[in-house]
Design a protein around this motif. Structure first.
Motif, PDB file in Angstrom:
ATOM      1  N   ILE A   1      -5.081  -5.406   5.116  1.00 10.17           N
ATOM      2  CA  ILE A   1      -6.462  -5.477   4.648  1.00 10.17           C
ATOM      3  C   ILE A   1      -7.381  -5.380   5.858  1.00 10.17           C
ATOM      4  CG2 ILE A   1      -8.207  -6.887   3.474  1.00 10.17           C
ATOM      5  CD1 ILE A   1      -5.899  -8.251   1.975  1.00 10.17           C
ATOM      6  N   THR A   2      -8.402  -4.572   5.767  1.00  7.24           N
ATOM      7  CA  THR A   2      -9.376  -4.420   6.850  1.00  7.24           C
ATOM      8  C   THR A   2     -10.752  -4.844   6.362  1.00  7.24           C
ATOM      9  OG1 THR A   2      -8.141  -2.586   7.847  1.00  7.24           O
ATOM     10  CG2 THR A   2     -10.456  -2.804   8.468  1.00  7.24           C
ATOM     11  N   GLU A   3     -11.379  -5.749   7.082  1.00 13.69           N
ATOM     12  CA  GLU A   3     -12.726  -6.196   6.757  1.00 13.69           C
ATOM     13  C   GLU A   3     -13.669  -5.767   7.872  1.00 13.69           C
ATOM     14  OE1 GLU A   3     -12.737 -10.361   6.034  1.00 13.69           O
ATOM     15  OE2 GLU A   3     -11.368 -10.235   4.309  1.00 13.69           O
ATOM     16  N   VAL A   4     -14.767  -5.110   7.518  1.00 14.66           N
ATOM     17  CA  VAL A   4     -15.755  -4.632   8.481  1.00 14.66           C
ATOM     18  C   VAL A   4     -17.118  -5.179   8.094  1.00 14.66           C
ATOM     19  CG1 VAL A   4     -16.856  -2.606   9.510  1.00 14.66           C
ATOM     20  CG2 VAL A   4     -14.426  -2.524   8.886  1.00 14.66           C
ATOM     21  N   SER A   5     -17.812  -5.731   9.056  1.00 17.16           N
ATOM     22  CA  SER A   5     -19.172  -6.223   8.818  1.00 17.16           C
ATOM     23  C   SER A   5     -20.154  -5.363   9.609  1.00 17.16           C
ATOM     24  CB  SER A   5     -19.311  -7.679   9.257  1.00 17.16           C
ATOM     25  OG  SER A   5     -18.460  -8.520   8.496  1.00 17.16           O
ATOM     26  N   GLY A   6     -21.291  -5.071   9.048  1.00 15.79           N
ATOM     27  CA  GLY A   6     -22.276  -4.247   9.738  1.00 15.79           C
ATOM     28  C   GLY A   6     -23.674  -4.584   9.280  1.00 15.79           C
TER      29      GLY A   6
ATOM     30  N   ASN B   1       0.820  -1.221   0.000  1.00 14.53           N
ATOM     31  CA  ASN B   1       0.000   0.000   0.000  1.00 14.53           C
ATOM     32  C   ASN B   1       0.849   1.265   0.000  1.00 14.53           C
ATOM     33  OD1 ASN B   1      -2.188  -1.776   0.174  1.00 14.53           O
ATOM     34  ND2 ASN B   1      -2.223  -1.671   2.410  1.00 14.53           N
ATOM     35  N   VAL B   2       1.948   1.236  -0.740  1.00 15.94           N
ATOM     36  CA  VAL B   2       2.862   2.370  -0.828  1.00 15.94           C
ATOM     37  C   VAL B   2       2.607   3.120  -2.128  1.00 15.94           C
ATOM     38  CG1 VAL B   2       5.301   3.060  -0.959  1.00 15.94           C
ATOM     39  CG2 VAL B   2       4.609   1.163   0.527  1.00 15.94           C
ATOM     40  N   THR B   3       2.499   4.441  -2.044  1.00 14.53           N
ATOM     41  CA  THR B   3       2.354   5.260  -3.256  1.00 14.53           C
ATOM     42  C   THR B   3       3.734   5.556  -3.825  1.00 14.53           C
ATOM     43  OG1 THR B   3       2.395   7.332  -1.995  1.00 14.53           O
ATOM     44  CG2 THR B   3       0.241   6.334  -2.397  1.00 14.53           C
ATOM     45  N   LEU B   4       3.827   5.595  -5.136  1.00 14.92           N
ATOM     46  CA  LEU B   4       5.084   5.903  -5.818  1.00 14.92           C
ATOM     47  C   LEU B   4       4.869   7.048  -6.796  1.00 14.92           C
ATOM     48  CD1 LEU B   4       6.331   2.273  -6.660  1.00 14.92           C
ATOM     49  CD2 LEU B   4       6.956   3.695  -4.695  1.00 14.92           C
ATOM     50  N   THR B   5       5.892   7.883  -6.945  1.00 18.61           N
ATOM     51  CA  THR B   5       5.833   9.018  -7.858  1.00 18.61           C
ATOM     52  C   THR B   5       6.642   8.721  -9.115  1.00 18.61           C
ATOM     53  OG1 THR B   5       5.655  10.543  -5.984  1.00 18.61           O
ATOM     54  CG2 THR B   5       6.321  11.484  -8.099  1.00 18.61           C
ATOM     55  N   GLY B   6       6.086   9.084 -10.267  1.00 11.34           N
ATOM     56  CA  GLY B   6       6.820   8.933 -11.517  1.00 11.34           C
ATOM     57  C   GLY B   6       6.869   7.524 -12.056  1.00 11.34           C
ATOM     58  N   VAL B   7       6.084   6.620 -11.505  1.00 14.71           N
ATOM     59  CA  VAL B   7       6.042   5.227 -11.956  1.00 14.71           C
ATOM     60  C   VAL B   7       4.634   4.937 -12.474  1.00 14.71           C
ATOM     61  CG1 VAL B   7       6.295   2.807 -11.295  1.00 14.71           C
ATOM     62  CG2 VAL B   7       7.784   4.543 -10.263  1.00 14.71           C
TER      63      VAL B   7
ATOM     64  N   ILE C   1      -1.107   2.389  -5.783  1.00 16.52           N
ATOM     65  CA  ILE C   1      -0.364   1.862  -4.636  1.00 16.52           C
ATOM     66  C   ILE C   1       0.218   0.493  -4.963  1.00 16.52           C
ATOM     67  CG2 ILE C   1      -1.649   3.106  -2.857  1.00 16.52           C
ATOM     68  CD1 ILE C   1      -3.308   0.573  -2.431  1.00 16.52           C
ATOM     69  N   THR C   2       1.237   0.132  -4.200  1.00 18.70           N
ATOM     70  CA  THR C   2       1.827  -1.197  -4.348  1.00 18.70           C
ATOM     71  C   THR C   2       0.933  -2.221  -3.663  1.00 18.70           C
ATOM     72  OG1 THR C   2       3.128  -1.005  -2.310  1.00 18.70           O
ATOM     73  CG2 THR C   2       4.158  -0.242  -4.360  1.00 18.70           C
ATOM     74  N   GLN C   3       0.952  -3.429  -4.199  1.00 22.82           N
ATOM     75  CA  GLN C   3       0.216  -4.539  -3.621  1.00 22.82           C
ATOM     76  C   GLN C   3       1.164  -5.710  -3.419  1.00 22.82           C
ATOM     77  OE1 GLN C   3      -3.840  -4.714  -3.310  1.00 22.82           O
ATOM     78  NE2 GLN C   3      -2.647  -2.992  -2.544  1.00 22.82           N
ATOM     79  N   GLY C   4       1.033  -6.364  -2.289  1.00 23.25           N
ATOM     80  CA  GLY C   4       1.893  -7.507  -2.001  1.00 23.25           C
ATOM     81  C   GLY C   4       2.688  -7.263  -0.739  1.00 23.25           C
ATOM     82  N   GLY C   5       3.951  -6.897  -0.907  1.00 27.04           N
ATOM     83  CA  GLY C   5       4.816  -6.633   0.232  1.00 27.04           C
ATOM     84  C   GLY C   5       5.619  -7.830   0.689  1.00 27.04           C
ATOM     85  N   LYS C   6       5.656  -8.883  -0.144  1.00 23.67           N
ATOM     86  CA  LYS C   6       6.366 -10.100   0.237  1.00 23.67           C
ATOM     87  C   LYS C   6       7.630 -10.322  -0.584  1.00 23.67           C
ATOM     88  CE  LYS C   6       2.623 -12.987   2.066  1.00 23.67           C
ATOM     89  NZ  LYS C   6       1.926 -14.294   1.934  1.00 23.67           N
ATOM     90  N   THR C   7       8.514 -11.127  -0.024  1.00 13.86           N
ATOM     91  CA  THR C   7       9.668 -11.612  -0.776  1.00 13.86           C
ATOM     92  C   THR C   7       9.236 -12.819  -1.597  1.00 13.86           C
ATOM     93  OG1 THR C   7      10.420 -13.214   0.898  1.00 13.86           O
ATOM     94  CG2 THR C   7      11.172 -10.918   1.131  1.00 13.86           C
TER      95      THR C   7
END
Length: 360
Positions: free
Chosen positions: A346-351, A195-201, A230-236
């Motif tokens: 990731i956030t899951e909300v039920s209502g 979930n990181v924003t990048l500039t110029g990419v 935003i970036t998705q993942g974050g894993k090696t």
């Protein structure tokens, strides 16, 4: 006239020498086209224009190296400098990295701007053996399909925990360099690579299935989600979170530095007091990891009658240490177990909505 030295003799020494802690924020970009003077292997740049101002370097604004450096310095916050490493045109990744490291070892994350698929596994193996973080981009069709072959699958099956990769149809966008440049500005242990924003990419236009296929292979993407890129993942590639690998490396380095420095210019007696002096260094490093929120803080359990500690450190009693260890002046048996804080991606909300009164 005699002075007070006859009775009080004070000598204050400077104990300021200490082993240098490793750096976990320096990026190395490997390139085989740059021409460095005098056969040098490395140079620092503090701006992308540094590569263009000196024409003898042989770099233009169309060069992959320039585009990679531009991607790094386009981020906010931006790195203070980028280390450039020259790879000989006929050198293997291992030979090139050994030569670069011999001249300048002050880097943690690295990428080869050529993104040659034949080199990926070789760089990944070098990173594992040398405690570095390797980043690259894959652009082949296998990476976004459910194929069980290809470089992405080989990285995953090889359990390469020190390599992370992005899928991007245009490797010259350098999302991996942009993310390292931005996230490395955060202290190790405080970072998160999802979930990181990048500039110029530029983002990748992927279907939900293609994006899921990349993450199933432990890859990363840079996508537009509801108008925010935003970036998705974050894993090696091996499946561990990148921040855990970097945090672990920092903690090991920090603890090593503290324990080593405690030995400098002093005699640590082999008593419980001496053992505690080293245990205190271990605890100090773990406490800093808690402060950085790499390790979880002490928490009160739901019962309210006990706490869940951040870490537990065990150590021997001097009386129980073997004569062999005492004779060799080796202290063993200091061990710890610590809880990683982790992060929420990731956030899951039920209502439920109702027409009924909610008051009792």
């Amino acid at each position: 006239m005699a002075d007070a030295n006859r009775i009080a003799r004070i000598d204050i020494s400077l104990r300021t020498r200490a082993v240098r802690a490793d750096s976990f924020d320096q990026i190395l970009l490997v390139d085989s086209t740059i021409v460095l003077p005098g056969g040098a292997r490395t140079m620092y740049v503090t701006d992308s224009d540094d590569l263009l101002d000196d024409v003898s370097l042989g770099i233009t604004d169309a060069s992959p190296l320039y585009k990679a450096v531009l991607a790094a310095f386009s981020q906010t916050p931006r790195p203070n400098s980028i280390l450039i490493g020259r790879r000989g045109t006929s050198e293997t990744p291992a030979v090139a990295m050994a030569a670069i490291r011999a001249e300048n070892s002050n880097f943690y994350g690295f990428s080869d701007v050529a993104h040659a698929s034949a080199d990926v596994l070789l760089y990944a193996a070098w990173a594992e053996a040398n405690s570095r973080l390797y980043a690259t981009v894959l652009s082949d069709a296998d990476s976004i399909s459910n194929s069980t072959t290809g470089t992405a699958v080989s990285l995953k099956n090889g359990n390469y925990q020190r390599t992370f990769w992005f899928y991007h149809a245009d490797p010259l966008q350098f999302p991996e360099v942009g993310e390292m440049a931005k996230v490395f500005r955060k202290a190790a242990g405080t970072d998160d690579w999802a979930n990181v924003t990048l500039t110029g990419v530029a983002t990748s236009a992927l279907t939900e299935t293609q994006s899921a296929n990349v993450r199933a292979k432990n890859g990363n993407t840079f996508e537009d989600l509801s108008g925010i890129a935003i970036t998705q993942g974050g894993k090696t590639a091996g499946g561990e979170w990148i921040d855990v690998i970097r945090g672990r490396d920092w903690l090991e380095s920090d603890m090593t530095t503290r324990v080593f420095n405690n030995h400098i210019d002093r005699r640590i007696v082999y008593t419980n007091e001496g053992i505690q002096s080293q245990v205190q260094q271990v605890r100090a490093s773990l406490d800093e990891a808690v402060r950085r929120q790499f390790l979880a803080p002490e928490e009160v359990l739901p019962s309210g009658k006990a706490t869940n500690p951040s870490y537990i450190v065990t150590f021997p009693d001097a009386a129980d240490v073997s004569t062999g260890d005492k004779a060799s002046r080796t202290l063993t048996g200091i061990e710890f177990t610590a809880r990683i804080a982790g992060a929420i991606h990731i956030t899951e909300v039920s209502g439920a909505l109702t027409l009924e009164n909610l008051a009792a």
